[in-house]
Scaffold this motif. Structure first.
Motif, PDB file in Angstrom:
ATOM      1  N   PRO A 194     -66.174 -39.590  -6.916  1.00  0.00           N
ATOM      2  CA  PRO A 194     -66.152 -38.656  -8.050  1.00  0.00           C
ATOM      3  C   PRO A 194     -66.804 -39.278  -9.278  1.00  0.00           C
ATOM      4  CG  PRO A 194     -63.981 -38.829  -7.032  1.00  0.00           C
ATOM      5  CD  PRO A 194     -64.810 -39.933  -6.463  1.00  0.00           C
ATOM      6  N   SER A 195     -67.463 -38.450 -10.054  1.00  0.00           N
ATOM      7  CA  SER A 195     -68.033 -38.921 -11.303  1.00  0.00           C
ATOM      8  C   SER A 195     -66.932 -39.105 -12.342  1.00  0.00           C
ATOM      9  CB  SER A 195     -69.061 -37.924 -11.829  1.00  0.00           C
ATOM     10  OG  SER A 195     -68.410 -36.742 -12.283  1.00  0.00           O
ATOM     11  N   PRO A 196     -67.151 -39.919 -13.369  1.00  0.00           N
ATOM     12  CA  PRO A 196     -66.131 -40.044 -14.428  1.00  0.00           C
ATOM     13  C   PRO A 196     -65.813 -38.713 -15.088  1.00  0.00           C
ATOM     14  CG  PRO A 196     -67.776 -41.795 -14.612  1.00  0.00           C
ATOM     15  CD  PRO A 196     -68.291 -40.837 -13.585  1.00  0.00           C
ATOM     16  N   GLN A 197     -66.818 -37.859 -15.257  1.00  0.00           N
ATOM     17  CA  GLN A 197     -66.579 -36.553 -15.876  1.00  0.00           C
ATOM     18  C   GLN A 197     -65.641 -35.700 -15.019  1.00  0.00           C
ATOM     19  OE1 GLN A 197     -69.487 -38.119 -15.315  1.00  0.00           O
ATOM     20  NE2 GLN A 197     -71.150 -37.240 -16.513  1.00  0.00           N
ATOM     21  N   ALA A 198     -65.880 -35.712 -13.696  1.00  0.00           N
ATOM     22  CA  ALA A 198     -65.054 -34.904 -12.806  1.00  0.00           C
ATOM     23  C   ALA A 198     -63.616 -35.431 -12.760  1.00  0.00           C
ATOM     24  CB  ALA A 198     -65.654 -34.893 -11.405  1.00  0.00           C
ATOM     25  N   GLU A 199     -63.458 -36.741 -12.686  1.00  0.00           N
ATOM     26  CA  GLU A 199     -62.111 -37.309 -12.656  1.00  0.00           C
ATOM     27  C   GLU A 199     -61.330 -36.960 -13.919  1.00  0.00           C
ATOM     28  OE1 GLU A 199     -62.822 -41.494 -11.847  1.00  0.00           O
ATOM     29  OE2 GLU A 199     -62.006 -41.200  -9.838  1.00  0.00           O
ATOM     30  N   PHE A 200     -62.008 -36.997 -15.057  1.00  0.00           N
ATOM     31  CA  PHE A 200     -61.355 -36.645 -16.318  1.00  0.00           C
ATOM     32  C   PHE A 200     -60.918 -35.183 -16.299  1.00  0.00           C
ATOM     33  CE2 PHE A 200     -61.523 -34.827 -20.564  1.00  0.00           C
ATOM     34  CZ  PHE A 200     -60.699 -35.691 -21.275  1.00  0.00           C
ATOM     35  N   ALA A 201     -61.823 -34.297 -15.842  1.00  0.00           N
ATOM     36  CA  ALA A 201     -61.506 -32.872 -15.829  1.00  0.00           C
ATOM     37  C   ALA A 201     -60.342 -32.579 -14.894  1.00  0.00           C
ATOM     38  CB  ALA A 201     -62.735 -32.062 -15.422  1.00  0.00           C
ATOM     39  N   TRP A 202     -60.354 -33.177 -13.719  1.00  0.00           N
ATOM     40  CA  TRP A 202     -59.268 -32.920 -12.769  1.00  0.00           C
ATOM     41  C   TRP A 202     -57.930 -33.454 -13.282  1.00  0.00           C
ATOM     42  CZ3 TRP A 202     -63.045 -34.822  -8.512  1.00  0.00           C
ATOM     43  CH2 TRP A 202     -63.817 -33.744  -8.064  1.00  0.00           C
ATOM     44  N   SER A 203     -57.948 -34.607 -13.940  1.00  0.00           N
ATOM     45  CA  SER A 203     -56.695 -35.193 -14.414  1.00  0.00           C
ATOM     46  C   SER A 203     -56.134 -34.447 -15.613  1.00  0.00           C
ATOM     47  CB  SER A 203     -56.903 -36.667 -14.768  1.00  0.00           C
ATOM     48  OG  SER A 203     -57.213 -37.425 -13.625  1.00  0.00           O
ATOM     49  N   TRP A 204     -56.990 -34.054 -16.540  1.00  0.00           N
ATOM     50  CA  TRP A 204     -56.527 -33.474 -17.795  1.00  0.00           C
ATOM     51  C   TRP A 204     -56.539 -31.954 -17.814  1.00  0.00           C
ATOM     52  CZ3 TRP A 204     -54.398 -36.297 -21.714  1.00  0.00           C
ATOM     53  CH2 TRP A 204     -54.508 -37.686 -21.602  1.00  0.00           C
ATOM     54  N   LEU A 205     -57.475 -31.353 -17.055  1.00  0.00           N
ATOM     55  CA  LEU A 205     -57.570 -29.890 -17.061  1.00  0.00           C
ATOM     56  C   LEU A 205     -57.161 -29.282 -15.733  1.00  0.00           C
ATOM     57  CD1 LEU A 205     -60.972 -29.508 -18.951  1.00  0.00           C
ATOM     58  CD2 LEU A 205     -58.655 -29.489 -19.892  1.00  0.00           C
ATOM     59  N   GLY A 206     -56.730 -30.120 -14.803  1.00  0.00           N
ATOM     60  CA  GLY A 206     -56.215 -29.623 -13.533  1.00  0.00           C
ATOM     61  C   GLY A 206     -57.224 -28.817 -12.746  1.00  0.00           C
ATOM     62  N   GLY A 207     -56.783 -27.682 -12.223  1.00  0.00           N
ATOM     63  CA  GLY A 207     -57.618 -26.865 -11.355  1.00  0.00           C
ATOM     64  C   GLY A 207     -58.630 -26.011 -12.077  1.00  0.00           C
ATOM     65  N   THR A 208     -58.844 -26.244 -13.365  1.00  0.00           N
ATOM     66  CA  THR A 208     -59.850 -25.456 -14.096  1.00  0.00           C
ATOM     67  C   THR A 208     -61.237 -25.641 -13.498  1.00  0.00           C
ATOM     68  OG1 THR A 208     -58.567 -25.638 -16.123  1.00  0.00           O
ATOM     69  CG2 THR A 208     -60.894 -25.064 -16.357  1.00  0.00           C
ATOM     70  N   TYR A 209     -61.557 -26.898 -13.156  1.00  0.00           N
ATOM     71  CA  TYR A 209     -62.883 -27.205 -12.605  1.00  0.00           C
ATOM     72  C   TYR A 209     -62.780 -27.286 -11.088  1.00  0.00           C
ATOM     73  CZ  TYR A 209     -66.547 -30.364 -10.915  1.00  0.00           C
ATOM     74  OH  TYR A 209     -67.547 -30.956 -10.180  1.00  0.00           O
ATOM     75  N   ARG A 210     -63.387 -26.318 -10.407  1.00  0.00           N
ATOM     76  CA  ARG A 210     -63.399 -26.302  -8.948  1.00  0.00           C
ATOM     77  C   ARG A 210     -64.852 -26.311  -8.486  1.00  0.00           C
ATOM     78  NH1 ARG A 210     -58.691 -21.869  -7.393  1.00  0.00           N
ATOM     79  NH2 ARG A 210     -57.041 -22.799  -8.672  1.00  0.00           N
ATOM     80  N   PRO A 211     -65.322 -27.426  -7.973  1.00  0.00           N
ATOM     81  CA  PRO A 211     -66.720 -27.509  -7.549  1.00  0.00           C
ATOM     82  C   PRO A 211     -66.929 -26.850  -6.192  1.00  0.00           C
ATOM     83  CG  PRO A 211     -65.625 -29.563  -7.076  1.00  0.00           C
ATOM     84  CD  PRO A 211     -64.600 -28.686  -7.756  1.00  0.00           C
ATOM     85  N   VAL A 212     -68.130 -26.943  -5.676  1.00  0.00           N
ATOM     86  CA  VAL A 212     -68.382 -26.549  -4.293  1.00  0.00           C
ATOM     87  C   VAL A 212     -67.464 -27.379  -3.395  1.00  0.00           C
ATOM     88  CG1 VAL A 212     -70.121 -26.487  -2.462  1.00  0.00           C
ATOM     89  CG2 VAL A 212     -70.766 -25.951  -4.823  1.00  0.00           C
ATOM     90  N   PRO A 213     -66.754 -26.769  -2.446  1.00  0.00           N
ATOM     91  CA  PRO A 213     -65.802 -27.524  -1.630  1.00  0.00           C
ATOM     92  C   PRO A 213     -66.393 -28.784  -1.002  1.00  0.00           C
ATOM     93  CG  PRO A 213     -65.505 -25.187  -1.250  1.00  0.00           C
ATOM     94  CD  PRO A 213     -66.706 -25.326  -2.137  1.00  0.00           C
ATOM     95  N   GLU A 214     -67.629 -28.705  -0.534  1.00  0.00           N
ATOM     96  CA  GLU A 214     -68.276 -29.877   0.058  1.00  0.00           C
ATOM     97  C   GLU A 214     -68.325 -31.041  -0.917  1.00  0.00           C
ATOM     98  OE1 GLU A 214     -72.799 -31.324   1.003  1.00  0.00           O
ATOM     99  OE2 GLU A 214     -72.361 -29.188   1.136  1.00  0.00           O
ATOM    100  N   ILE A 215     -68.647 -30.760  -2.173  1.00  0.00           N
ATOM    101  CA  ILE A 215     -68.747 -31.814  -3.180  1.00  0.00           C
ATOM    102  C   ILE A 215     -67.384 -32.477  -3.388  1.00  0.00           C
ATOM    103  CG2 ILE A 215     -69.288 -32.320  -5.593  1.00  0.00           C
ATOM    104  CD1 ILE A 215     -71.231 -29.961  -5.540  1.00  0.00           C
ATOM    105  N   PHE A 216     -66.348 -31.651  -3.544  1.00  0.00           N
ATOM    106  CA  PHE A 216     -65.007 -32.193  -3.781  1.00  0.00           C
ATOM    107  C   PHE A 216     -64.528 -33.018  -2.588  1.00  0.00           C
ATOM    108  CE2 PHE A 216     -60.377 -31.816  -3.363  1.00  0.00           C
ATOM    109  CZ  PHE A 216     -59.967 -32.304  -4.591  1.00  0.00           C
ATOM    110  N   PHE A 217     -64.673 -32.474  -1.397  1.00  0.00           N
ATOM    111  CA  PHE A 217     -64.137 -33.138  -0.222  1.00  0.00           C
ATOM    112  C   PHE A 217     -64.838 -34.477   0.030  1.00  0.00           C
ATOM    113  CE2 PHE A 217     -63.898 -34.043   4.312  1.00  0.00           C
ATOM    114  CZ  PHE A 217     -62.537 -33.901   4.559  1.00  0.00           C
TER     115      PHE A 217
END
Length: 553
Positions: A455-478
């Protein structure tokens, strides 16, 4: 000390001031050129100091370039394939070349006993003479691709410095492109040829723009859309020229005068255009170059692109997240990794779109038309990239390699911003470009290993602080949370359990579900979903989102 304008008669003071402004502009241009060429030198030196490493599909480009350097066809026989695999296996393990041995053979692309490759041979053809030279000098073949990439970037810096504001070249170099300078990958080739096309379009040389677009398309067929688009822009420009009366045309554009049109000086004909034979030859060359890849693969494989045989294409109507991923996704999107560039492009777009007289240099008609071409191409590129079966592709540090296609399209907008800033804050863009370049030279230095399954630092921050607000393409997340390439094959969650991707039949991650979540997940499975999202609030208490479908059966 008295100002120069105070020592001359009043009626001459304005001319003196104009002369001083012209000299100041010349000095700024010279400084911009020095900065751009200096930045390129630093990029090349970073590549020289980086050990040879295989990334992405570099083994394919090495195979074709080596064959062409020996004056052999780019498709390998079984014996040549074995010899090349032996070369790969003899490289240091840390270089990643030995790991490419099994990837060389693609049975679905074997015809007539020869191994074709899923990437075309034009870029390796450019590298072939340098490969022959490195073999004779005892250097690694990766140095050959560094030399080709350096020359391509030098052509871009020269063209922008000659026909545009040099600071635009600095802004392009100050980007994730730095990482690719020593890689046997096609990204520098694509960015450079598209940049030359956009520079030509900004000068009104649309036939040259179409030609460079055709060259870019030899490695990625969707880029062939540049050809009809630039031809159409040329027709629009021609109609506008004919709409002007002979008295209204600028003196330099009247018949019999020599005018710089695009990248070469052209003797103007009766219609204000170049000689007819030159235009016909350039159009013919463009058609031939654009047809190289599809004609070759139809001849050899029976399809216009080998991606149709090896599963590289997943055609269909993309979701908004998939369509916009190369632009805005927090893991691999261009804007999250180049926000300053995005701000400058937005500023340039506002300048070009704002109503007002065309007398201002940042509102020139040609710049607006080139900007329109760039916007249309950007929309098309995103649609084409969304058809790939592997959106979270390798051979990069976080940023999608496809996102780099968008970099050269920014040139008209950066040019408008540069012209506008010269009038008020001439040091603004050079300072921004220099700071950005230093930052990217550190963050995307060429010696870094691939980072596309973390995960990128930006994505980790968003997931930790904003929860499920940011949902990428499933392939990217997995793939990035699991740390393994290969698509969605199970269930996974981020480290804070604020976003979960659950797959039917796969064990749930170590994030207990509530009874309500379990019920909703089961309902979606029964409704035909094979993977579902479970979103929870982050540390700020935001971004719940509940349970939603992710992938259909």
């Amino acid at each position: 000390m008295a100002h120069a304008a105070d020592r001359v008669p009043a009626h001459l003071s304005s001319a003196v001031r104009r002369g001083e402004r012209v000299r100041a502009a010349v000095r700024r241009r010279a400084l911009g050129r020095w900065l751009a060429w200096g930045a390129l030198l630093v990029v090349v030196l970073l590549g020289v100091w980086t050990p040879a490493r295989r990334t992405g599909d570099a083994h394919q480009y090495h195979a074709m370039a080596g064959a062409l350097a020996d004056l052999r066809p780019p498709a390998l026989t079984a014996a040549e394939t074995a010899a090349y695999q032996a070369w790969l296996g003899a490289q240091p393990a840390a270089s990643g070349f030995p790991a490419g041995v099994p990837a060389v053979e693609q049975p679905v692309l074997v015809r007539g006993g020869r191994q074709e490759f899923s990437h075309f041979w034009v870029y390796p053809l450019l590298a072939a003479p340098f490969v022959a030279a490195t073999d004779r000098l005892g250097l690694h073949r990766s140095d050959a691709f560094l030399a080709v990439n350096a020359l391509l970037l030098a052509a871009v810096v020269w063209a922008i410095g000659r026909w545009s504001r040099p600071v635009v070249a600095l802004l392009l170099l100050g980007s994730p492109l730095i990482w690719f300078v020593d890689k046997a990958q096609v990204e520098v080739f694509t960015v450079a040829t598209l940049a030359l096309a956009m520079v030509a379009a900004g000068r009104g040389a649309y036939l040259w723009a179409a030609f460079f677009g055709a060259v870019a398309s030899t490695q990625n067929l969707p880029l062939a859309a540049t050809v009809p688009l630039f031809w159409a822009a040329g027709l629009i420009e021609r109609r506008r020229d004919h709409a002007l009366t002979a008295e209204a045309r600028p003196e330099s554009a009247r018949p019999g005068r020599t005018q710089i049109r695009g990248l070469v000086p052209i003797r103007q004909g009766p219609g204000g255009r170049g000689p007819l034979w030159g235009q016909v030859a350039l159009v013919a060359a463009t058609v031939v170059v654009a047809g190289l890849q599809p004609v070759y693969y139809v001849w050899k494989l029976g399809v216009v692109t080998p991606q149709a045989l090896n599963g590289g294409i997943s055609a269909g109507v993309p979701s908004p997240a998939r369509y916009l991923a190369p632009l805005v996704d927090l893991n691999l999107g261009l804007l999250p990794w180049a926000p300053l560039l995005g701000v400058l492009v937005l500023w340039g777009a506002v300048l070009l779109a704002a109503p007002g007289p065309e007398g201002a240099p940042w509102r020139s008609r040609r710049l607006r038309l080139a900007g329109g071409c760039g916007a249309l191409l950007g929309a098309w590129f995103l649609a084409a990239v969304a058809q790939t079966s592997n959106v979270n592709s390798g051979g990069t540090v976080h940023v999608s390699r496809y996102a780099l296609w968008l970099l050269p399209l920014a040139i008209p907008f950066l040019e408008a911003a540069a012209r506008r800033s010269e009038a008020r804050l001439p040091a603004l863009l050079p300072a921004i470009g220099l700071v950005a370049f230093v930052g990217y030279a550190i963050i995307f230095r060429p010696d870094l290993p691939e980072r596309y399954v973390v995960p990128s630092p930006q994505a980790e921050f968003a997931w930790s602080w904003l929860g499920g607000t940011y949902r990428p393409v499933p392939e990217i997340f997995f793939e990035r949370e699991l740390g393994v390439d290969g698509g969605v094959t199970g269930s996974e969650a981020n480290r804070d359990c604020t976003l979960l991707l659950l797959s039917a039949g796969a064990p749930d991650p170590d994030c207990p579900l509530t009874e309500a979540e379990q019920t909703e997940v089961a309902r979606l499975y029964e409704a035909g979903w094979r993977a579902v999202w479970v979103g929870r609030p982050g540390r700020l208490g935001l971004g719940g989102g509940g349970v939603n479908g992710a992938l259909r059966q």
